[in-house]
Design an enzyme around this catalytic site. Structure first.
Site, PDB file in Angstrom:
ATOM      1  CG  ASP A 113      -7.546  -5.119   5.065  1.00 31.56           C
ATOM      2  OD1 ASP A 113      -6.997  -5.389   6.132  1.00 31.56           O
ATOM      3  OD2 ASP A 113      -7.660  -3.963   4.623  1.00 31.56           O
ATOM      4  CD  GLU A 145      -2.937  -1.253   2.252  1.00 37.42           C
ATOM      5  OE1 GLU A 145      -2.729  -0.668   3.320  1.00 37.42           O
ATOM      6  OE2 GLU A 145      -3.996  -1.863   1.993  1.00 37.42           O
ATOM      7  CD  GLU A 187      -9.704  -1.005   7.779  1.00 32.62           C
ATOM      8  OE1 GLU A 187      -8.834  -1.533   8.491  1.00 32.62           O
ATOM      9  OE2 GLU A 187      -9.494  -0.652   6.604  1.00 32.62           O
TER      10      GLU A 187
END
Ligand code: GCV
Length: 711
Positions: free
Chosen positions: A366, A292, A394
């Site tokens: 993820d 990332e 998240e």
């Protein structure tokens, strides 16, 4: 009786006076005073905690000072720190290592004493918290005999805290670490943080975001870090930092960060020496590299092991370790993101230095509400693999939704990798027992911020608690952990506990149903990940939703069998075969591995489309059930926390409907099939849901906010 309102600051360490008078009277007879000669700062912290706990639970009338008669004494010590403990010759101590403890009621002539013993002061500290937990949860002390030791060595929190006070994916306020005022102002909150960690056996913390800022490695910041470490030390919490791979260039003035460059290696060696000079018990580095957009060894044509080993070499003389994250995937690589970590890292198995570990997320994508276990577990026997889970929600409704994560964590821990026959569960890879590794660990991305109640949602602290308890002993059940947490956090009322446990346990499956039933995944709104975004497209493919669900008029799902990306081949048989066959693939994973027609017949006899719609509806209904359950508990706990939870459940119900309606209208737009009976009709059309924009969603630092192409 009106219960005093509480704000949640004390977490599970409330130590309120035991209200059951009979029990209180019996405890007061069994626990009369403390015999503890603290010799180290950790022992002093343990003694202070014991006094504080007993003061609160049994009443401050007693002074707890050692009395001439031994009866009812809480005798604490190690064989070396206490002659008394030494004379007891506790054989059990041989099996508890340097962090475990023994708690037992011990008869001596006419007296019965309570023994808390360990081989080290740290073990004693954990024993004290465990003893207090027994009283807090109203356990009988009769015949008590507990022998407990942690199953993994490093039990770590990862803070994704930035130096500007923001927290990546943090939903409970700003960072606890007041870098601006450190090292001079030491907030009392730091001690309470360390107490909470120690109470559940956590022994390490990474203070900074894995998307790292090299400034943390400069001298002024290192002094701030050392000030925090000083507060944490008496609670056995060791400090780690994230290392930005390009730090030699950013703060060191070098022109490269190539791990095979001698000047770079020398720079890191000097940097590490400096760190240990300032902070002699520094734990080491955690590194996110070539993932990332983070810098890493690939920038110089090198491999992960080159980077990890360079840092491990620098840390080794000081006893430090390098934790290299396995969350690696590349925008320019066409291979299914699911497979990329295996492709990059498996060939490097056996090449990492002895003081290097790989930290592997629970699943291959993820932190989704449900993922298959990461196929790296079981594929790198020569490398110690740590498990990384995410406590901060998240992808699970942030700190707004009530989701108890112990069942999710346990699903991974209990997953069978079959790497060495049946029973080769992830937990045994992680604790090192399967492959004979001495080093072992678990890490969790925290949900802690500076909100008064630490984690935002009054139930979110249960996930911090559950993680710590499972890192200590992954065999504990989700129910038992919820039971402890509820009793300590809210009330020992049996009806309350029984009812709330069920609500907590069911909450995980509820969120899966209203967000991503049947194995849909990564269908979250782009960037902030709050709310549905099944339509997300137009950025790098592996950050879109369409890449993962691949819906069209005929079918949906990601084909990861041999006709597709063949990610199933990363698993061992028989799990591989089970996944590969559409008929044997567990239905809750179906769309993770198969591209199936909308008319595919599910085990229920319904079509996939109907089943999906009904599951979305079930998810909404489950939240409504949680609301009803919670309402039935009104009056059992204080009004402030009761209302906080019921207000948030109202939001959760509204948002579960939002998820259901947005996803159903979106997928319906491909094929126009009717929504089955039993599913409430969507309140709005697809355009409405697509046009929803949320600004300033928490957890996404300003620098990333609105950035096109953010994940
Ligand atoms: C810290 C996900 C999150 C990122 C996070 C990353 C990671 O992609 O969205 O915010 O970055 O995981 O684990 O490194």
């Amino acid at each position: 009786m009106v219960l005093k309102n509480e704000d949640g600051y004390e977490l599970w360490l409330r130590y309120n006076l035991i209200e059951d008078e009979e029990l209180l009277a019996s405890y007061r007879q069994q626990v009369t005073h403390i015999k503890f000669n603290a010799n180290t700062p950790i022992e002093a912290a343990a003694q202070a905690e014991l006094e504080r706990g007993l003061d609160g639970l049994l009443g401050p009338e007693q002074d707890w000072i050692e009395k001439p008669s031994l009866n009812g004494a809480v005798v604490c010590g190690t064989p070396t720190s206490s002659g008394f403990i030494d004379t007891l010759d506790l054989k059990e101590l041989a099996s508890v290592g340097d962090e475990g403890y023994v708690i037992k009621r011990h008869k001596m002539d006419v007296h019965t004493i309570n023994v808390i013993a360990a081989n080290t002061d740290k073990g004693l500290l954990y024993g004290v918290f465990a003893f207090l937990r027994l009283l807090q949860t109203h356990q009988s002390l009769d015949g008590l005999h507990i022998v407990s030791a942690p199953k993994v060595k490093l039990r770590m929190l990862n803070h994704w805290d930035n130096l500007d006070g923001t927290i990546e994916r943090g939903f409970a306020g700003h960072s606890l670490w007041d870098w601006h005022k450190l090292p001079h102002f030491i907030s009392p909150r730091y001690t309470d943080y360390a107490r909470a960690c120690a109470s559940i056996g956590l022994n390490a913390t990474v203070l900074t975001n894995v998307n790292a800022n090299a400034l943390i490695l400069t001298e002024p910041y290192l002094h701030k870090v050392a000030a925090l470490a000083e507060v944490f030390r008496p609670y056995g919490v060791q400090v780690f930092l994230t290392a930005r791979f390009s730090a030699p260039m950013e703060i060191g003035g070098l022109s490269t960060a190539d791990p095979l460059d001698a000047d770079v290696a020398a720079w890191w060696k000097d940097k590490v020496d400096q760190i240990y000079n300032i902070l002699p018990d520094f734990g080491g580095f955690v590194v996110k590299a070539n993932s990332e957009g983070q810098p890493g060894p690939h920038d110089y044509g090198r491999i992960h092991a080159d980077g990890a080993n360079m840092l491990a070499d620098a840390l080794e003389p000081h006893g430090g370790i390098c934790i290299w994250r396995a969350f690696v995937y590349d925008a320019d690589v066409k291979e299914d993101r699911f497979k990329q970590a295996n492709s990059q890292l498996v060939p490097q198995d056996g090449t990492f230095k002895k003081n290097a570990l790989l930290q592997v997320k629970n699943g291959p994508i993820d932190f989704q509400p449900r993922e298959p276990h990461h196929p790296l577990f079981g594929a790198m026997p020569k490398t110690p693999l740590m498990l990384e889970v995410q406590i901060t929600q998240e992808y699970l409704g942030f700190a707004t939704h009530l989701v108890y994560l112990a069942p999710l964590f346990k699903e991974t821990l209990n997953a069978d990798t079959y790497c060495d026959g049946a029973g080769s569960i992830v937990a045994r890879v992680v604790d090192g027992s399967l492959d004979g590794h001495d080093m072992s660990g678990m890490a969790a991305v925290t949900n802690i911020g500076d909100d008064r109640n630490w984690c935002g949602h009054p139930f979110a602290a249960a996930n911090w608690y559950a993680y710590g308890r499972l890192a200590w002993d992954y065999e504990l059940s989700s129910e038992q952990i919820a039971d402890e947490w509820l009793r300590m956090t809210f009330s020992n009322d049996e009806q309350f506990v029984k009812t709330a446990i069920k609500m907590m346990i069911d909450s995980r499956e509820a969120v899966v149903k209203y967000m991503m039933p049947l194995g849909l995944h990564h269908i979250f709104e782009v960037g902030h990940h709050y709310g549905p975004g099944p339509w997300v497209d137009g950025i790098r493919p592996d950050w879109t939703a369409v890449y993962y669900h691949q819906a069209d008029a005929e079918s949906v799902g990601f084909d990861r069998t041999a006709t597709g990306s063949d990610a199933v081949s990363l698993y061992n048989p028989p799990y591989r075969d089970q996944l590969a066959n559409v008929d044997s693939c567990p239905e809750n994973m179906l769309l993770w591995f198969h591209h199936v027609p909308w008319d595919y017949r599910m085990k229920s006899g319904r079509t996939l489309w109907d089943e999906m719609c009904l599951m979305y509806q079930e998810g909404v209904d489950d939240v409504r059930q949680m609301q009803q359950t919670w309402q039935s508990l009104e009056g059992k706990i204080d009004t402030a926390r009761y209302k906080h939870v019921s207000d948030l459940l109202m939001v959760q119900e509204r948002e579960a409907r939002w998820w259901r309606d947005a996803c159903i209208t979106y997928f319906q737009s491909f094929h126009g099939k009717p929504i089955p009976d039993g599913v409430e009709p969507p309140e709005h059309d697809l355009d409405y849901y697509r046009s929803i924009v949320h600004y300033y969603v928490p957890g996404i630092p300003e620098r990333r906010f609105g950035k096109i192409g953010s994940n």
